[in-house]
Scaffold this active site. Sequence first.
Site, PDB file in Angstrom:
ATOM      1  N   GLU A   1      -4.679  -2.983   4.495  1.00 30.64           N
ATOM      2  CA  GLU A   1      -4.284  -3.598   5.768  1.00 30.64           C
ATOM      3  C   GLU A   1      -5.407  -4.436   6.379  1.00 30.64           C
ATOM      4  OE1 GLU A   1      -3.658  -0.520   4.819  1.00 30.64           O
ATOM      5  OE2 GLU A   1      -1.746   0.234   5.572  1.00 30.64           O
TER       6      GLU A   1
ATOM      7  N   TRP B   1      -3.604   5.904  -4.959  1.00 26.98           N
ATOM      8  CA  TRP B   1      -2.991   6.866  -4.045  1.00 26.98           C
ATOM      9  C   TRP B   1      -1.994   7.783  -4.735  1.00 26.98           C
ATOM     10  CZ3 TRP B   1      -5.292   7.642   0.285  1.00 26.98           C
ATOM     11  CH2 TRP B   1      -5.910   6.593   0.960  1.00 26.98           C
TER      12      TRP B   1
ATOM     13  N   THR C   1       0.845  -1.192   0.000  1.00 24.12           N
ATOM     14  CA  THR C   1       0.000   0.000   0.000  1.00 24.12           C
ATOM     15  C   THR C   1       0.875   1.233   0.000  1.00 24.12           C
ATOM     16  OG1 THR C   1      -1.634   1.294   1.185  1.00 24.12           O
ATOM     17  CG2 THR C   1      -0.231  -0.116   2.537  1.00 24.12           C
TER      18      THR C   1
ATOM     19  N   LYS D   1      -6.436  10.411  -2.749  1.00 27.28           N
ATOM     20  CA  LYS D   1      -6.899   9.212  -3.447  1.00 27.28           C
ATOM     21  C   LYS D   1      -7.676   9.608  -4.690  1.00 27.28           C
ATOM     22  CE  LYS D   1      -7.806   4.539  -2.297  1.00 27.28           C
ATOM     23  NZ  LYS D   1      -8.492   3.559  -1.497  1.00 27.28           N
TER      24      LYS D   1
HETATM   25  P1  AMP Z   1      -6.435   1.182   0.255  1.00 24.95           P
HETATM   26  O1  AMP Z   1      -5.517   0.614   1.254  1.00 24.95           O
HETATM   27  O2  AMP Z   1      -5.764   1.644  -0.996  1.00 24.95           O
HETATM   28  O3  AMP Z   1      -7.588   0.274   0.004  1.00 24.95           O
HETATM   29  O4  AMP Z   1      -7.057   2.518   0.865  1.00 24.95           O
HETATM   30  C1  AMP Z   1      -7.744   2.530   2.080  1.00 24.95           C
HETATM   31  C2  AMP Z   1      -8.204   3.916   2.379  1.00 24.95           C
HETATM   32  O5  AMP Z   1      -9.105   4.376   1.356  1.00 24.95           O
HETATM   33  C3  AMP Z   1      -8.970   4.062   3.651  1.00 24.95           C
HETATM   34  O6  AMP Z   1      -8.137   4.151   4.771  1.00 24.95           O
HETATM   35  C4  AMP Z   1      -9.746   5.357   3.383  1.00 24.95           C
HETATM   36  O7  AMP Z   1      -8.925   6.490   3.571  1.00 24.95           O
HETATM   37  C5  AMP Z   1     -10.074   5.238   1.928  1.00 24.95           C
HETATM   38  N1  AMP Z   1     -11.401   4.622   1.744  1.00 24.95           N
HETATM   39  C6  AMP Z   1     -11.697   3.346   1.453  1.00 24.95           C
HETATM   40  N2  AMP Z   1     -13.027   3.171   1.343  1.00 24.95           N
HETATM   41  C7  AMP Z   1     -13.603   4.370   1.586  1.00 24.95           C
HETATM   42  C8  AMP Z   1     -14.957   4.839   1.641  1.00 24.95           C
HETATM   43  N3  AMP Z   1     -16.002   4.055   1.389  1.00 24.95           N
HETATM   44  N4  AMP Z   1     -15.140   6.134   1.959  1.00 24.95           N
HETATM   45  C9  AMP Z   1     -14.109   6.971   2.210  1.00 24.95           C
HETATM   46  N5  AMP Z   1     -12.815   6.580   2.159  1.00 24.95           N
HETATM   47  C10 AMP Z   1     -12.564   5.304   1.851  1.00 24.95           C
END
Ligand code: AMP
Length: 552
Positions: free
Chosen positions: A337, A454, A192, A449
């Site tokens: 994670e 990211w 990540t 994001k």
């Molecule tokens: P990733 O590890 O790339 O899946 O990113 C995870 C992060 O994406 C989370 O900690 C949030 O900051 C953001 N995220 C994931 N799902 C949502 C959602 N439904 N609404 C807002 N932020 C989200």
Amino acid sequence: MPSPAGLMGQMMAMPLLISSLLKHAARHSGDTEIVSKRLEGDVHRSSWAATEFRARQLAQALARLGCQPGDRVGTLAWNGHRHLEIYYGVSGSGLVCHTINPRLFPEQIAWIAQDARDRVLCFDLNLLPLVEKLAPALTHTEHFVLMTDRAHMPAHSALPGLLFFEELLAAEDGAYVWPEFDENTASSICYTSGTTGHPKGAVYSHRSTVLHAFASALPDAMDCSSRDVVLPVVPMFHVNAWGLPYSCALVGCKLVLPGPFLDGASLYQLFESEGVTFSAGVPTVWLGLLQHVQSQGLKFSSFKRTVIGGSACPPALMKTLQQDFGIEVIHAWGMTELSPLGTLSKLTSRQLGLPAEAQQRLLEKQGRVIYGIDMAIADDVGQALPWDGQSAGNLLVRGSWVISGYFGQAASPLVSLDGEPGWFPTGDVATIDADGFMQITDRSKDVIKSGGEWISSIELENIAMAHPAVQEAAVIACPHPKWDERPLLLVVLKPGASVSREALLSFYAGQVVGWQVPDDVVFLSELPHTATGKLQKLKLREQFRSHRLPGA
Ligand code: AMP
């Protein structure tokens, strides 16, 4: 661990292994289809039985290449049947499947593959030029496997000793028995870049993956059954396509894999021709699909429900899908994670009696945890905050499919809640209401994001600061109707210096991948700081919340 009552259960100890999911699907749903839109230009039709056979052939081929238990096999690949065979052939045989995001900057891909020490790298046909460029830096990678047959090989390749996936499989008889081992063995790794510094690897285990597959298939989660036709738009390099390759095997449903063809027209055609009932992806994908469907005056004939997550689902998108197309939208929150599922928004029986507006407000939240995950919100000194729907705090989680550490890092990321250790700090800020509905209100981690991918604000700031005219720079997430967020560069110039917006933006060329370049620049006379000199990003995000980006 000893039993508190001193008496142990007398049940069979069958380890929760990923191979058991595939064996189950092959035995009980053997002829259920796996359909793939391929880079070769065809739509390939396979089945769970064929997938299991080919995964066994792959396990034999990898052993012949010298792979030992625990060795990492990297993938740079889209959603396709060969990637699915790799998922199972690699993990099932005790190796570790390391999916890598091909959209990252080449240096970042090389860094990740080196950090994981990938011994083998399997990659899709259109990524050959990328891999040729990367290969000299991949000093741990002994074998490069092009995921096609020799007939589809482009005329030249700079890669010496290139292997072909189909040839590797064809050389094996498939007479392979899936080994049994400890269910806590590593099955896969996903990096990540959702935090600062280098990307970090989350190492999943067989146990965590199988438990996640169980929980995510339940009715109050993704509600998957053998009657579904599932098309994961979410890539198989994004947290294992949210676990769908595993939960679909668990329920034995048809799986439709779209390859890299994610534009509205291609997706719509596949949804209709294959009778897709359920899908999952980030909001940006649905905006593209909807634009196509609306502009052509089309309807969906089989599509019933979708999970939207990875970024906040815009309420307007949710309403359009629900009201104009009759598609149930399940808003979900998760993280790399967390394998990734943490919460999903579904109404409880009591809430079915609420007025439509109130129901809608709940569905727009990120939702309630599924069994296996425990969550809390805490203030900055780690004290739990109440579940009153008002108090916003740092979102902490723990559970059976939450990481306890990062690959190769001694430092534990875990924190304490009310003095009790063992909680993972998500970097998200949230409220939780009395019914357990969680809503993300902000992010304490300093990242952006965009379309589910990211972007590191710090990396963009460092590049701007290297420009001779820039005194200080801040990069913040600015709301964007299509991409959810886009980077906005705020700069203070050195006294007497001048530089144009265009010159600053072109300064990023070659330093980050094109989609990470900020969309706009705002010149300021100063940036706000805290008493300790830290940039007040929250204040800046609030100040520029309604900044209109060019083209937005
Ligand atoms: P990733 O590890 O790339 O899946 O990113 C995870 C992060 O994406 C989370 O900690 C949030 O900051 C953001 N995220 C994931 N799902 C949502 C959602 N439904 N609404 C807002 N932020 C989200």
